[in-house]
Design a protein around this motif. Structure first.
Motif, short mmCIF file in Angstrom:
data_model
loop_
_atom_site.label_atom_id
_atom_site.label_comp_id
_atom_site.label_asym_id
_atom_site.label_seq_id
_atom_site.Cartn_x
_atom_site.Cartn_y
_atom_site.Cartn_z
N LEU A 11 0.84 -1.21 0.00
CA LEU A 11 0.00 0.00 0.00
C LEU A 11 0.87 1.26 0.00
CD1 LEU A 11 -2.51 -1.04 2.84
CD2 LEU A 11 -2.92 -1.15 0.37
N LYS A 12 0.29 2.34 -0.53
CA LYS A 12 0.98 3.63 -0.46
C LYS A 12 0.13 4.60 0.37
CE LYS A 12 3.33 3.59 -4.95
NZ LYS A 12 3.35 4.24 -6.29
N TYR A 13 0.79 5.34 1.25
CA TYR A 13 0.09 6.31 2.10
C TYR A 13 -0.69 7.30 1.23
CZ TYR A 13 -0.43 9.88 5.78
OH TYR A 13 -0.93 10.80 6.69
N GLU A 14 -0.08 7.74 0.15
CA GLU A 14 -0.72 8.74 -0.72
C GLU A 14 -2.00 8.18 -1.33
OE1 GLU A 14 2.46 7.75 -0.87
OE2 GLU A 14 3.56 9.55 -0.21
N GLU A 15 -1.96 6.91 -1.73
CA GLU A 15 -3.17 6.29 -2.31
C GLU A 15 -4.24 6.09 -1.24
OE1 GLU A 15 -1.07 3.82 -5.98
OE2 GLU A 15 -1.79 2.71 -4.22
#
Ligand code: A3P
Length: 317
Positions: free
Chosen positions: A207-211
């Motif tokens: 996962l990406k924090y931005e997403e």
């Protein structure tokens, strides 16, 4: 490493990573303990990448049949910081814990360790038949800015003992670009989990924090599905996803008494005021702290290091 600065606590270089002394010292025991008591799901991250949020979301989703996210009085995430609901294995505190919330299946634990330094049974991508991994990453510039704020707030043992105060940002930036900070280089940390997720056939969720900030509901659904507890149509209709997102939101969590005044027992010793885990929660805050020239330098270091991996930080347009 003689010098001691909070962002960069007594570091030792070990198999390509800069590990805080206490983490390195604990490693053999952490491995042995984990082999005896493996987890079902391991939440992994580089520090300041969204760990606190990921833990809250995973806990709320995995335990929703026991703890209703609509329960605005008794839900554990109202009286405990998420780090106390999902323990770090990097300490041995996960073993001290025998309450059912932290031991019932799926048993959730977390780590800041790089993939290659995980206990054998945790290395899900390599056929060891252990737990599944959820990894969250964040743009290095925002991660560094978050780290430096955290650092400035936290009273570290060396300061209490009259030691070095927080490092100047320029110095921290220089060391960060060289990969020198606890668990760094950040990009190698990310690369290892990224590559594990590519070869894992479904046992590592990346996962990406931005997403997550861009599409919290979509990412929460993805997380629940990965953990084996997808939201049913009835739950969707009842607004369970929204309730979990609200419960775990930065505003809600930051304003809880436990997170305003409580303390968290650090995994390398000492304590941290819970409030330091909650700040802006934004994408691109680095623009307020890092010049375009510095940003270009750090981006260059990261790009060079990740060349050929197929990975890029942040949102992909
Ligand atoms: P900032 O310092 O940029 O605000 P970690 O949990 O890995 O320590 O990461 C901390 C970062 O996540 C901090 O970023 C913090 O504000 C942010 N954060 C904490 N709780 C959050 C939440 N519930 N939702 C979104 N971001 C959160």
């Amino acid at each position: 490493q003689g010098s001691y600065a909070p962002l960069f606590p007594c570091l030792r270089q070990y198999r390509g990573f800069w590990l805080p002394d206490a983490v390195l010292r604990n490693l053999p025991t952490v491995h042995a303990s984990f082999e005896k008591r493996p987890a079902d799901i391991l939440l992994a991250s580089f520090p300041k990448s969204g760990t606190t949020w990921l833990k809250a979301l995973a806990f709320a989703a995995a335990r929703r049949s026991v703890h209703s996210p609509f329960d605005d009085v008794h839900h554990p995430l109202l009286s405990r910081i998420s780090h106390d609901c999902v323990r770090f294995i990097d300490t041995l505190r996960f073993l001290e814990d025998d309450d059912t919330d932290t031991t019932a299946a799926p048993r959730l634990v977390s780590t800041h360790l790089p993939y290659s330094l995980l206990p054998r049974r945790a290395r899900a991508a390599d056929g060891a038949g252990g737990c599944q991994i959820v990894y969250i990453c964040r743009d290095p510039k925002d991660t560094l800015v978050s780290l430096s704020h955290f650092d400035a707030g936290v009273k570290w043992p060396s300061q209490a003992e009259g030691g070095t105060a927080a490092m100047e940002f320029e110095e921290a930036f220089k060391l960060y670009c060289q990969g020198q900070c606890g668990l760094g280089p950040q990009w190698e940390h990310v690369r290892e989990y990224w590559e594990a997720s590519k070869r894992s056939s479904g046992s590592v969720l990346f996962l990406k924090y931005e997403e997550m900030l861009q599409d919290p509901a979509g990412n929460l659904r993805k997380l629940a599905e990965f953990m084996g507890c997808p939201f049913t149509p009835a739950e969707e209709d009842a607004g369970v996803v929204r309730a979990i997102l609200e419960l775990c939101s930065l505003d809600k969590q930051r304003n809880l008494p436990v997170n305003r005044t409580g303390v968290y027992k650090r995994y390398t010793g000492g304590t941290i005021d819970n409030r330091f885990f909650f700040r802006k929660g934004a994408v691109g805050d680095w623009r307020n702290h890092i010049t375009p020239e510095m940003a270009a330098r750090l981006d260059g270091v990261v790009e060079e290091a990740l060349k050929g991996s197929g990975f890029t930080f942040g949102l992909v347009e």
